[in-house]
Design a protein around this motif. Structure first.
Motif, PDB file in Angstrom:
ATOM      1  N   UNK A  41       0.967  -1.273   0.615  1.00 25.99           N
ATOM      2  CA  UNK A  41       0.147   0.046  -0.008  1.00 25.99           C
ATOM      3  C   UNK A  41       0.520   0.911   0.268  1.00 25.99           C
ATOM      4  N   UNK A  42       1.922   1.364   1.014  1.00 25.83           N
ATOM      5  CA  UNK A  42       2.650   2.405   0.627  1.00 25.83           C
ATOM      6  C   UNK A  42       3.420   2.682  -0.561  1.00 25.83           C
ATOM      7  N   UNK A  43       3.679   2.083  -1.442  1.00 27.56           N
ATOM      8  CA  UNK A  43       4.310   2.034  -2.578  1.00 27.56           C
ATOM      9  C   UNK A  43       2.953   1.882  -3.408  1.00 27.56           C
ATOM     10  N   UNK A  44       2.215   1.833  -3.430  1.00 24.02           N
ATOM     11  CA  UNK A  44       1.113   1.953  -3.879  1.00 24.02           C
ATOM     12  C   UNK A  44       0.717   3.486  -4.563  1.00 24.02           C
ATOM     13  N   UNK A  45       0.722   4.217  -2.850  1.00 15.84           N
ATOM     14  CA  UNK A  45       0.124   5.258  -3.098  1.00 15.84           C
ATOM     15  C   UNK A  45       1.359   6.184  -3.124  1.00 15.84           C
ATOM     16  N   UNK A  46       2.514   6.161  -2.850  1.00 15.17           N
ATOM     17  CA  UNK A  46       3.242   6.895  -3.904  1.00 15.17           C
ATOM     18  C   UNK A  46       4.053   7.055  -5.315  1.00 15.17           C
ATOM     19  N   UNK A  47       3.324   5.467  -5.568  1.00 16.30           N
ATOM     20  CA  UNK A  47       3.558   5.436  -7.870  1.00 16.30           C
ATOM     21  C   UNK A  47       2.150   6.349  -8.128  1.00 16.30           C
ATOM     22  N   UNK A  63       0.507   1.778   9.194  1.00 16.94           N
ATOM     23  CA  UNK A  63       1.406   0.699   9.681  1.00 16.94           C
ATOM     24  C   UNK A  63       1.720   1.289  11.193  1.00 16.94           C
ATOM     25  N   UNK A  64       2.663   1.889  11.720  1.00 16.35           N
ATOM     26  CA  UNK A  64       3.747   2.812  12.498  1.00 16.35           C
ATOM     27  C   UNK A  64       2.636   2.178  14.120  1.00 16.35           C
ATOM     28  N   UNK A  65       1.199   2.186  14.230  1.00 10.47           N
ATOM     29  CA  UNK A  65       0.899   2.740  15.136  1.00 10.47           C
ATOM     30  C   UNK A  65      -0.109   1.227  15.519  1.00 10.47           C
ATOM     31  N   UNK A  66      -0.588   0.303  14.103  1.00  7.36           N
ATOM     32  CA  UNK A  66      -1.553  -0.322  14.134  1.00  7.36           C
ATOM     33  C   UNK A  66      -0.655  -2.170  13.045  1.00  7.36           C
ATOM     34  N   UNK A  67       0.160  -1.519  13.518  1.00  3.52           N
ATOM     35  CA  UNK A  67       0.619  -2.959  12.794  1.00  3.52           C
ATOM     36  C   UNK A  67       0.252  -4.395  12.510  1.00  3.52           C
ATOM     37  N   UNK A  68      -0.032  -4.717  13.631  1.00  2.50           N
ATOM     38  CA  UNK A  68      -0.496  -5.946  13.703  1.00  2.50           C
ATOM     39  C   UNK A  68      -2.243  -6.168  12.291  1.00  2.50           C
ATOM     40  N   UNK A  69      -2.653  -5.239  12.024  1.00  6.93           N
ATOM     41  CA  UNK A  69      -3.992  -5.097  12.090  1.00  6.93           C
ATOM     42  C   UNK A  69      -3.879  -4.398  10.198  1.00  6.93           C
ATOM     43  N   UNK A  70      -2.748  -4.304  10.242  1.00  8.81           N
ATOM     44  CA  UNK A  70      -2.335  -2.753   9.090  1.00  8.81           C
ATOM     45  C   UNK A  70      -2.638  -4.113   7.271  1.00  8.81           C
ATOM     46  N   UNK A  71      -1.868  -5.269   7.052  1.00  7.14           N
ATOM     47  CA  UNK A  71      -2.650  -5.627   6.296  1.00  7.14           C
ATOM     48  C   UNK A  71      -4.300  -6.100   5.636  1.00  7.14           C
ATOM     49  N   UNK A  72      -4.396  -6.383   6.423  1.00 10.00           N
ATOM     50  CA  UNK A  72      -6.342  -5.656   7.075  1.00 10.00           C
ATOM     51  C   UNK A  72      -7.159  -4.652   6.699  1.00 10.00           C
ATOM     52  N   UNK A  75      -6.217  -3.369   2.894  1.00 13.21           N
ATOM     53  CA  UNK A  75      -5.743  -3.882   1.586  1.00 13.21           C
ATOM     54  C   UNK A  75      -6.242  -3.676   0.383  1.00 13.21           C
ATOM     55  N   UNK A  76      -6.376  -3.567  -0.205  1.00 18.36           N
ATOM     56  CA  UNK A  76      -5.774  -3.748  -1.569  1.00 18.36           C
ATOM     57  C   UNK A  76      -7.853  -3.120  -2.180  1.00 18.36           C
ATOM     58  N   UNK A  77      -8.435  -3.491  -1.823  1.00 22.61           N
ATOM     59  CA  UNK A  77      -9.751  -2.698  -2.254  1.00 22.61           C
ATOM     60  C   UNK A  77      -9.973  -1.071  -1.596  1.00 22.61           C
ATOM     61  N   UNK A  78      -9.508  -1.141  -0.377  1.00 26.10           N
ATOM     62  CA  UNK A  78      -9.694   0.312   0.846  1.00 26.10           C
ATOM     63  C   UNK A  78      -8.399   1.161  -0.418  1.00 26.10           C
ATOM     64  N   UNK A  79      -7.670   0.392  -0.741  1.00 24.26           N
ATOM     65  CA  UNK A  79      -5.969   1.358  -1.171  1.00 24.26           C
ATOM     66  C   UNK A  79      -6.975   1.808  -2.311  1.00 24.26           C
ATOM     67  N   UNK A  80      -7.446   1.507  -3.347  1.00 22.02           N
ATOM     68  CA  UNK A  80      -8.325   1.462  -4.524  1.00 22.02           C
ATOM     69  C   UNK A  80      -9.507   2.829  -4.540  1.00 22.02           C
ATOM     70  N   UNK A  81     -10.280   2.468  -2.972  1.00 23.98           N
ATOM     71  CA  UNK A  81     -11.251   3.410  -2.644  1.00 23.98           C
ATOM     72  C   UNK A  81     -10.839   4.442  -2.152  1.00 23.98           C
ATOM     73  N   UNK A  82      -9.378   4.551  -1.843  1.00 28.10           N
ATOM     74  CA  UNK A  82      -8.698   5.685  -1.031  1.00 28.10           C
ATOM     75  C   UNK A  82      -8.202   6.571  -2.405  1.00 28.10           C
TER      76      UNK A  82
END
Length: 326
Positions: A72-78, A139-148, A151-158
């Motif tokens: 997600x981080x690099x997706x947003x950067x691109x 990523x920093x504050x909620x690392x255990x839930x980051x991948x959940x 996700x791809x759907x959330x990133x595309x929506x944002x």
């Protein structure tokens, strides 16, 4: 999108324009005090322009080509880097023509199309910065839930939300300004078709339009800024609690680099747009706008990605593959 915007702006233009009794074109004043340095300024801005395009294009290419950067981080950067490439193309090519050839005229439709894409991409960039801050917060504050969460759907929506919101807000503003009557002076005291100078050239009642521009600028800047501040405040609190001094120093260094670029972007835009009256400050606006359109896109690849070890490694691997393919 380009054709739709052109048709919308053309249909919404005052009838005086179609009858040929109003302003048919504008003149971009540029930088009259240093116009004698045109060729030198052309070379400087051309090099800066090419460096900005190259830097952001390299970022997009590396992220798309390397499987380890499909996060997600690099997706947003691109997406952000691609937006920066488009953003500087809305203004700099015309500025280069002004410096080299002295051709300062721009047609009425072309002026408003330039204004639309400049502000649309600029607004989308600020919303993307806020999204990138949220991504780092999770990523920093909620690392255990980051991948959940991210996700791809959330990133595309944002990302879609960022561009849709920017498109909606800026289309309304530019159409509103294009409906004003322009029957007097046609010289824009700027190097591109900025909304503020355009409004002040109108012979209509511009108070409602000025207020709309002010409110939209305030909304875009404050919304993204508040989200960014909240995200980074939580990030800093989390970083302070890290047990290793080396980890804290590294994290704070990264945050400070981001904040430098954020300060340039927010500072210049607040200085230019978040004020009701701009008539007596046009010269200063040009300087601040130059930082926003030339310097910041050049620094973004360095600040956001080129200092990143993963990107360095991906770049080296890509170059090695290119050499081997030869």
């Amino acid at each position: 999108m380009y054709n739709d915007v052109c048709m919308t702006l053309w249909k919404e233009m005052p009838m005086e324009m179609e009858n040929g009794t109003a302003v048919q074109e504008f003149t971009l004043e540029g930088f009259p005090d240093i116009q004698h340095l045109g060729k030198f300024l052309f070379l400087v801005h051309l090099l800066t322009y090419l460096a900005s395009i190259a830097g952001n294009a390299v970022i997009v290419t590396i992220i798309c080509a390397n499987s380890r950067l499909q996060t997600p981080m690099y997706f947003f950067l691109s997406i952000f880097s691609f937006g920066e490439c488009c953003f500087i193309n809305t203004v700099i090519p015309k500025l280069l023509v002004i410096f080299l050839l002295g051709k300062q005229n721009i047609s009425f439709p072309a002026c408003f199309i330039q204004a639309f894409f400049f502000f649309f991409l600029g607004a989308a960039g600020f919303f993307l910065i806020a999204v990138m801050s949220l991504d780092r917060y999770v990523a920093i504050c909620k690392p255990l839930h980051y991948s959940t969460i991210m996700n791809q759907k959330t990133c595309s929506f944002l990302v879609t939300t960022c561009f849709t919101l920017a498109f909606t807000l800026i289309t309304g503003l530019v159409v509103k300004v294009s409906q004003l009557s322009f029957c007097g002076p046609h010289v824009i005291p700027h190097f591109f078709c900025d909304i503020g100078p355009l409004i002040h050239l109108s012979c209509s009642d511009t108070k409602p339009t000025e207020m709309l521009a002010f409110v939209l600028a305030l909304f875009i800047l404050l919304t993204s800024l508040i989200i960014t501040i909240i995200a980074y405040s939580n990030i800093i609190v989390t970083i302070v609690q890290l047990p290793s001094a080396r980890e804290r120093q590294k994290a704070f260094s990264t945050c400070s680099s981001h904040l430098i670029v954020l300060s340039l972007m927010y500072g210049s835009c607040v200085f230019i747009y978040v004020k009701l009256k701009q008539t007596n400050r046009m010269d200063s606006n040009r300087e601040a706008a130059l930082v926003n359109t030339v310097v910041t896109p050049l620094l973004n690849p360095v600040i956001y990605t080129l200092r990143n070890k993963q990107v360095h490694q991906a770049l080296r691997e890509t170059m090695c593959r290119m050499k081997m393919s030869r």
